[in-house]
Design an enzyme around this catalytic site. Structure first.
Site, PDB file in Angstrom:
ATOM      1  N   ASP A 176       0.828  -1.206   0.000  1.00 44.80           N
ATOM      2  CA  ASP A 176       0.000   0.000   0.000  1.00 44.80           C
ATOM      3  C   ASP A 176       0.867   1.263   0.000  1.00 44.80           C
ATOM      4  OD1 ASP A 176      -2.313   1.453   0.054  1.00 44.80           O
ATOM      5  OD2 ASP A 176      -2.652   1.226   2.205  1.00 44.80           O
ATOM      6  N   GLY A 177       0.331   2.328  -0.583  1.00 41.97           N
ATOM      7  CA  GLY A 177       0.981   3.644  -0.475  1.00 41.97           C
ATOM      8  C   GLY A 177       1.675   4.118  -1.733  1.00 41.97           C
ATOM      9  N   ARG A 211       0.257   9.066 -10.239  1.00 46.77           N
ATOM     10  CA  ARG A 211       0.126   7.877  -9.393  1.00 46.77           C
ATOM     11  C   ARG A 211       0.785   6.655 -10.032  1.00 46.77           C
ATOM     12  NH1 ARG A 211      -3.477   7.606  -5.326  1.00 46.77           N
ATOM     13  NH2 ARG A 211      -3.957   5.456  -5.861  1.00 46.77           N
ATOM     14  N   HIS A 235       3.239   3.242  -8.789  1.00 47.26           N
ATOM     15  CA  HIS A 235       3.100   1.802  -9.043  1.00 47.26           C
ATOM     16  C   HIS A 235       4.379   1.260  -9.690  1.00 47.26           C
ATOM     17  CE1 HIS A 235      -0.932   2.209  -7.711  1.00 47.26           C
ATOM     18  NE2 HIS A 235      -1.391   2.827  -8.781  1.00 47.26           N
ATOM     19  N   SER A 265      -7.019  -5.401  -6.172  1.00 44.01           N
ATOM     20  CA  SER A 265      -8.195  -6.003  -5.539  1.00 44.01           C
ATOM     21  C   SER A 265      -9.393  -5.882  -6.469  1.00 44.01           C
ATOM     22  CB  SER A 265      -8.497  -5.305  -4.207  1.00 44.01           C
ATOM     23  OG  SER A 265      -9.158  -4.085  -4.448  1.00 44.01           O
ATOM     24  N   ASP A 308     -12.014  -4.606  -5.765  1.00 42.85           N
ATOM     25  CA  ASP A 308     -12.570  -3.261  -5.585  1.00 42.85           C
ATOM     26  C   ASP A 308     -11.757  -2.193  -6.327  1.00 42.85           C
ATOM     27  OD1 ASP A 308     -14.840  -3.805  -4.046  1.00 42.85           O
ATOM     28  OD2 ASP A 308     -13.594  -4.098  -2.264  1.00 42.85           O
ATOM     29  N   TRP A 344     -11.250  -2.027  -9.373  1.00 42.84           N
ATOM     30  CA  TRP A 344     -11.902  -1.665 -10.649  1.00 42.84           C
ATOM     31  C   TRP A 344     -12.639  -0.331 -10.527  1.00 42.84           C
ATOM     32  CZ3 TRP A 344     -10.272  -4.226 -14.692  1.00 42.84           C
ATOM     33  CH2 TRP A 344      -9.971  -5.589 -14.621  1.00 42.84           C
ATOM     34  N   LEU A 352      11.107 -20.321  -4.305  1.00 43.56           N
ATOM     35  CA  LEU A 352      10.062 -19.454  -3.740  1.00 43.56           C
ATOM     36  C   LEU A 352       8.829 -19.544  -4.620  1.00 43.56           C
ATOM     37  CD1 LEU A 352       9.309 -17.039  -1.773  1.00 43.56           C
ATOM     38  CD2 LEU A 352      10.099 -15.512  -3.586  1.00 43.56           C
ATOM     39  N   ARG A 411       1.605  -5.028   6.056  1.00 43.21           N
ATOM     40  CA  ARG A 411       0.962  -3.973   5.274  1.00 43.21           C
ATOM     41  C   ARG A 411       1.799  -2.712   5.390  1.00 43.21           C
ATOM     42  NH1 ARG A 411      -5.242  -2.688   3.997  1.00 43.21           N
ATOM     43  NH2 ARG A 411      -4.884  -0.856   2.715  1.00 43.21           N
ATOM     44  N   ARG A 433      -5.573  -2.425   8.190  1.00 48.78           N
ATOM     45  CA  ARG A 433      -6.786  -3.199   7.888  1.00 48.78           C
ATOM     46  C   ARG A 433      -6.447  -4.284   6.873  1.00 48.78           C
ATOM     47  NH1 ARG A 433      -7.974   2.150   6.268  1.00 48.78           N
ATOM     48  NH2 ARG A 433      -7.363   2.490   4.111  1.00 48.78           N
TER      49      ARG A 433
END
Ligand code: FPP
Length: 230
Positions: free
Chosen positions: A18-19, A31, A35, A63, A65, A67, A129, A175, A181
């Site tokens: 995240d972030g 943004r 990424h 995720s 969500d 989308w 791995l 996280r 969360r």
């Protein structure tokens, strides 16, 4: 479990990366640049994982969500996944890393699905791995699908559901970026996971941050609901 035993165990670590967006915005960048920088952080962590006794690393890349984000950001992310798969195959095979994509595939562009299948086939013998990348992923949806599969096989139980989900329990969930969360990630597999929250945005996450998270994990006493061993 005594920490000496934990040390010898092969571990399943999960990361919510995240972030990226905030990292980019703070630098006056788009943004998508966050990424891109997030990929570098992922490479660092993948390289460092085997030395930390991690045999399975599951990372949250997109995720179900996500989308809901602007079309341009979704397109940039899908393009990034394409380029990642395209550019990484050779190194993954050389380094013994098996790559799997977890999540729904029916909403991904067909060319990306083909690329995923190609990389999964090329890396399937990797035994150092297992890198699992969650794409169009929702833990709730995965649990529903796994329950249907387990029920259809005639046995709906903890073990059959775990088998249908395809991965063992998570030992440590990390996280980044200060949020605390689960965001619909690995809800079944994290039933007894230890949690580690790093304040750093994902693009700044270094191998030393993984090391620190693992050190903190090894100092914890995991009782799984039982009492401390005498
Ligand atoms: C969350 O940060 C991150 C994502 C939605 C994308 C994660 C993707 C990468 C790290 C790229 C590399 C992955 C692969 C597998 C190629 P955010 O955008 O929600 O950040 P914010 O909370 O600061 O807005």
């Amino acid at each position: 479990m005594p920490s000496s035993l934990q040390c010898q165990e092969k571990l399943h670590v999960a990361i919510i990366m995240d972030g990226n967006g905030r990292w980019a915005t703070a630098r006056g960048l788009a943004r998508a640049a966050g990424h891109e920088a997030g990929i570098e952080a992922l490479r660092r962590v993948v390289r460092a994982a085997p030395d930390e006794n991690i045999s399975i690393l599951t990372v949250y890349a997109f995720s179900s969500d996500n989308w809901k984000r602007p079309e341009s950001e979704v397109a940039a992310l899908l393009d990034l996944f394409r380029r990642f798969l395209d550019s990484e195959t050779e190194d993954l095979v050389r380094d013994g890393i098996k790559l799997s994509i977890v999540g729904r595939r029916d909403r991904l562009p067909q060319d990306l699905v083909c690329e995923i299948e190609r990389v999964e086939a090329a890396t399937e013998w990797g035994d150092l791995l297992h890198l699992r990348v969650a794409l169009d992923y929702s833990a709730r949806d995965m649990i529903v699908e796994a329950a249907k599969k387990a029920a259809a096989s005639g046995e709906l139980s903890r073990d059959s559901l775990t088998a249908a989900l395809g991965a063992p329990d998570v030992d440590l969930l990390i996280r980044s970026s200060g949020e605390q969360r689960l965001s619909d990630f690995l809800l079944w597999e994290c039933a007894y996971a230890e949690l580690h929250f790093s304040p750093k945005p994902w693009p700044d996450f270094a191998a030393s941050d993984l090391k620190e998270a693992m050190a903190s994990f090894h100092h914890r006493e995991r009782r799984f609901g039982a009492l401390q061993a005498a």
